[in-house]
Enzyme design. Structure first.
Site, PDB file in Angstrom:
ATOM      1  NE  ARG A 141      -1.691  10.394   7.142  1.00 49.63           N
ATOM      2  CZ  ARG A 141      -0.766  10.772   7.993  1.00 49.63           C
ATOM      3  NH1 ARG A 141      -0.581  12.062   8.254  1.00 49.63           N
ATOM      4  NH2 ARG A 141      -0.024   9.889   8.612  1.00 49.63           N
ATOM      5  CD  GLU A 166      18.851   7.283   6.402  1.00 50.09           C
ATOM      6  OE1 GLU A 166      18.689   7.894   7.463  1.00 50.09           O
ATOM      7  OE2 GLU A 166      17.958   6.638   5.839  1.00 50.09           O
ATOM      8  CG  ASP A 185       8.902   1.058  14.296  1.00 49.75           C
ATOM      9  OD1 ASP A 185       9.982   1.496  13.858  1.00 49.75           O
ATOM     10  OD2 ASP A 185       7.803   1.284  13.753  1.00 49.75           O
ATOM     11  CE1 TYR A 235      13.335  -0.869  11.101  1.00 51.74           C
ATOM     12  CE2 TYR A 235      10.977  -0.799  11.486  1.00 51.74           C
ATOM     13  CZ  TYR A 235      12.225  -0.215  11.562  1.00 51.74           C
ATOM     14  OH  TYR A 235      12.350   1.029  12.135  1.00 51.74           O
ATOM     15  NE  ARG A 279      16.328  -2.267   1.734  1.00 47.34           N
ATOM     16  CZ  ARG A 279      15.701  -1.147   2.065  1.00 47.34           C
ATOM     17  NH1 ARG A 279      16.152   0.019   1.662  1.00 47.34           N
ATOM     18  NH2 ARG A 279      14.600  -1.175   2.784  1.00 47.34           N
ATOM     19  NE  ARG A 332      15.657   8.627   6.150  1.00 49.42           N
ATOM     20  CZ  ARG A 332      15.062   7.982   7.133  1.00 49.42           C
ATOM     21  NH1 ARG A 332      13.882   8.372   7.564  1.00 49.42           N
ATOM     22  NH2 ARG A 332      15.624   6.939   7.707  1.00 49.42           N
ATOM     23  NE  ARG A 372      -2.090   0.501   3.994  1.00 48.19           N
ATOM     24  CZ  ARG A 372      -1.702   1.348   4.940  1.00 48.19           C
ATOM     25  NH1 ARG A 372      -0.562   1.151   5.579  1.00 48.19           N
ATOM     26  NH2 ARG A 372      -2.418   2.392   5.265  1.00 48.19           N
TER      27      ARG A 372
HETATM   28  P1  FDA Z   1      19.471  -3.835  18.176  1.00 49.45           P
HETATM   29  O1  FDA Z   1      20.077  -3.994  16.830  1.00 49.45           O
HETATM   30  O2  FDA Z   1      19.168  -2.464  18.645  1.00 49.45           O
HETATM   31  O3  FDA Z   1      20.434  -4.491  19.260  1.00 49.45           O
HETATM   32  C1  FDA Z   1      21.087  -5.721  19.051  1.00 49.45           C
HETATM   33  C2  FDA Z   1      22.417  -5.665  19.781  1.00 49.45           C
HETATM   34  O4  FDA Z   1      23.014  -6.969  19.735  1.00 49.45           O
HETATM   35  C3  FDA Z   1      23.422  -4.714  19.136  1.00 49.45           C
HETATM   36  O5  FDA Z   1      23.867  -3.787  20.101  1.00 49.45           O
HETATM   37  C4  FDA Z   1      24.553  -5.634  18.685  1.00 49.45           C
HETATM   38  O6  FDA Z   1      25.837  -5.049  18.818  1.00 49.45           O
HETATM   39  C5  FDA Z   1      24.410  -6.809  19.618  1.00 49.45           C
HETATM   40  N1  FDA Z   1      24.955  -8.066  19.120  1.00 49.45           N
HETATM   41  C6  FDA Z   1      24.787  -8.641  17.910  1.00 49.45           C
HETATM   42  N2  FDA Z   1      25.450  -9.813  17.844  1.00 49.45           N
HETATM   43  C7  FDA Z   1      26.044  -9.993  19.041  1.00 49.45           C
HETATM   44  C8  FDA Z   1      26.876 -11.002  19.578  1.00 49.45           C
HETATM   45  N3  FDA Z   1      27.216 -12.100  18.887  1.00 49.45           N
HETATM   46  N4  FDA Z   1      27.348 -10.864  20.853  1.00 49.45           N
HETATM   47  C9  FDA Z   1      27.040  -9.764  21.583  1.00 49.45           C
HETATM   48  N5  FDA Z   1      26.240  -8.762  21.107  1.00 49.45           N
HETATM   49  C10 FDA Z   1      25.759  -8.876  19.852  1.00 49.45           C
HETATM   50  N6  FDA Z   1      12.424   2.242  15.667  1.00 49.45           N
HETATM   51  C11 FDA Z   1      11.477   3.146  16.044  1.00 49.45           C
HETATM   52  O7  FDA Z   1      10.603   2.804  16.842  1.00 49.45           O
HETATM   53  N7  FDA Z   1      11.493   4.430  15.552  1.00 49.45           N
HETATM   54  C12 FDA Z   1      12.450   4.859  14.677  1.00 49.45           C
HETATM   55  O8  FDA Z   1      12.434   6.014  14.250  1.00 49.45           O
HETATM   56  C13 FDA Z   1      13.459   3.931  14.268  1.00 49.45           C
HETATM   57  N8  FDA Z   1      14.422   4.290  13.396  1.00 49.45           N
HETATM   58  C14 FDA Z   1      15.343   3.361  12.948  1.00 49.45           C
HETATM   59  C15 FDA Z   1      16.294   3.732  12.000  1.00 49.45           C
HETATM   60  C16 FDA Z   1      17.202   2.777  11.532  1.00 49.45           C
HETATM   61  C17 FDA Z   1      18.223   3.179  10.507  1.00 49.45           C
HETATM   62  C18 FDA Z   1      17.129   1.449  11.999  1.00 49.45           C
HETATM   63  C19 FDA Z   1      18.054   0.389  11.463  1.00 49.45           C
HETATM   64  C20 FDA Z   1      16.205   1.090  12.952  1.00 49.45           C
HETATM   65  C21 FDA Z   1      15.300   2.047  13.425  1.00 49.45           C
HETATM   66  N9  FDA Z   1      14.366   1.707  14.408  1.00 49.45           N
HETATM   67  C22 FDA Z   1      13.413   2.621  14.781  1.00 49.45           C
HETATM   68  C23 FDA Z   1      14.315   0.331  14.948  1.00 49.45           C
HETATM   69  C24 FDA Z   1      15.087   0.170  16.246  1.00 49.45           C
HETATM   70  O9  FDA Z   1      16.453   0.451  16.047  1.00 49.45           O
HETATM   71  C25 FDA Z   1      14.851  -1.281  16.694  1.00 49.45           C
HETATM   72  O10 FDA Z   1      13.555  -1.413  17.153  1.00 49.45           O
HETATM   73  C26 FDA Z   1      15.750  -1.727  17.774  1.00 49.45           C
HETATM   74  O11 FDA Z   1      17.066  -1.625  17.293  1.00 49.45           O
HETATM   75  C27 FDA Z   1      15.443  -3.168  18.125  1.00 49.45           C
HETATM   76  O12 FDA Z   1      16.194  -3.534  19.197  1.00 49.45           O
HETATM   77  P2  FDA Z   1      16.978  -4.929  19.232  1.00 49.45           P
HETATM   78  O13 FDA Z   1      17.443  -5.052  20.614  1.00 49.45           O
HETATM   79  O14 FDA Z   1      16.145  -6.012  18.656  1.00 49.45           O
HETATM   80  O15 FDA Z   1      18.192  -4.759  18.181  1.00 49.45           O
END
Ligand code: FDA
Length: 384
Positions: A177, A307, A357, A355, A251, A282, A173
């Site tokens: 709006r 970015e 949030d 993905y 990506r 952006r 979609r």
């Molecule tokens: P996250 O990736 O944050 O944490 C995982 C951790 O595990 C990392 O610190 C990594 O180093 C660690 N790790 C990996 N492998 C490991 C290993 N073998 N040993 C030890 N540590 C290890 N959400 C939102 O609500 N609003 C927003 O505006 C945005 N904007 C946004 C922009 C971009 C560019 C991205 C990529 C993502 C967002 N998000 C977002 C999403 C948000 O970042 C996401 O919800 C959280 O990162 C999720 O948290 P996690 O703990 O799952 O992963």
């Protein structure tokens, strides 16, 4: 430290699990992260030159309609009244996003009522009946003119591929709006943590039964924990299994940060660039996320971040799952391996190849505590 649970990853998922297990279940939790800071991708820090909080892994806007998550988040931070708005530059003009009545009036250069705008877009969208690629799908949803202005160049840059060569399924979609409302999120709750993301995340980890060890890769230590201590792993799923079923596609983004000698570069936090010949998608200008901190920001300097999206290779930061049919087949194979991995639960954005949030990561972590960890530790149920 003798521990009851190891959490690999100090992002929102890992820290929510750790905090709940320490506070509610009384467990001793060891949290490991490969990086030198906590917070995962939500990590932010103050730029010393401008006094502005910079989100190191891309702009993070908190929003949720989940009351349980909102109540939980508010235990660790208060939120500002920030409301997110985005604009797009195309051929030297600026338009509000997401596409709304204001965008349509500005783009076609006259006033439309909602009914007139609806009729116009429906007539333009009728050009394509049976879309076979992303371009045709987008035209069938919003018509060619708006597609060519706001979607084509941006999408081509996001995927580094001509939208005619991308599958139609990437978009289901494209909301339009038919009001002048250009608030970006329509969740009940929205705001930014008053004293920043890192302060919020540090408060979650601040518990006598939680130890955080940074700069430590869980996979280097897993021989020590194997079978002895339950593990919640939030790193990349394919890497855990040494890529046995192949690489899952992601990506990534390259960020270019610059301090400029002006108190205001673009007048808004996020400006999209829809023209294909502008190489970035952006520009973020972080000072605008916190107008209430004006006194703390340098009056004559600002920090911006451009970015640039591209496909991730191994070793790059994985940001958005690509999710091709081949990825989905690999994911099923990895899920089967994960199911059989005794004593290990996989969670979060990287551990489930989804993905999420921030509010979704917190909600999923609370569910894992309710449905897996509490039954295991309190009632002796099998972990997985
Ligand atoms: P996250 O990736 O944050 O944490 C995982 C951790 O595990 C990392 O610190 C990594 O180093 C660690 N790790 C990996 N492998 C490991 C290993 N073998 N040993 C030890 N540590 C290890 N959400 C939102 O609500 N609003 C927003 O505006 C945005 N904007 C946004 C922009 C971009 C560019 C991205 C990529 C993502 C967002 N998000 C977002 C999403 C948000 O970042 C996401 O919800 C959280 O990162 C999720 O948290 P996690 O703990 O799952 O992963």
């Amino acid at each position: 430290m003798n521990v009851d649970l190891v959490v690999a990853g100090a992002g929102f998922f890992g820290l929510t699990v750790a905090e709940r297990c320490a506070s509610e279940l009384g467990l001793r939790v060891l949290v490991l992260d490969r990086r030198g800071h906590i917070g995962g991708n939500a990590y932010s820090e103050t730029d010393p030159e401008t006094g502005v909080e910079v989100h190191r892994y891309g702009a993070h806007l908190f929003h949720t309609s989940n009351e349980r998550v909102w109540e939980y988040a508010n235990r660790f931070t208060a939120f500002t009244g920030y409301r997110h708005h985005v604009y797009s530059t195309f051929k030297g003009r600026v338009y509000p996003l997401p596409i709304n009545l204001g965008t349509i009036c500005a783009y076609f250069g006259r006033a439309f009522t909602p009914d007139e705008a609806r009729a116009l877009i429906a007539a333009q969208a009728a050009e394509v009946a049976d879309p076979s690629n992303l371009e045709e799908k987008a035209i069938s949803l919003i018509g060619r003119p708006l597609y060519e202005a706001f979607i084509r160049g941006y999408t081509a840059k996001q995927w580094r591929t001509d939208p005619r060569d991308l599958p139609a399924e990437i978009i289901t979609r494209l909301p339009v709006r038919y009001t002048f409302d250009n608030r970006y999120f329509d969740d009940v709750h929205e705001g930014l943590p008053v004293d920043g993301y890192t302060a919020w995340l540090e408060r979650m980890a601040d518990h006598p039964r939680i130890e955080v060890r940074l700069g430590t890769d869980f996979l280097d230590l897993r021989g020590d924990t194997a079978g002895n201590v339950p593990v919640v792993y939030t790193g990349p799923l394919d890497r855990y299994f040494d890529y046995a079923e192949g690489d899952l596609g992601w990506r990534t983004l390259d960020f270019e940060t610059e301090v400029l000698p002006t108190g205001d570069f673009q007048g808004t936090p996020v400006m999209n660039y829809a023209d294909e010949d502008v190489p970035y998608t952006r520009i973020h200008e972080f000072r605008h996320f916190h107008p209430e901190r004006r006194e703390r920001h340098h009056p004559g300097k600002t920090v911006i971040m451009r970015e640039y999206p591209r496909a991730a290779a191994r070793g790059d930061e994985p940001y958005y799952p690509v999710n091709t049919a081949a990825d989905r087949a690999r994911l099923l194979a990895y899920r089967e391996l994960a199911r059989r991995e005794d004593g290990v639960l996989f969670g979060g954005r990287l551990g489930t190849y989804r993905y999420l949030d921030m509010h979704m990561a917190i909600a999923a972590a609370l569910s894992m505590v309710d449905n897996r960890l509490r039954p295991h530790f309190a009632e002796g149920a099998r972990l997985n």
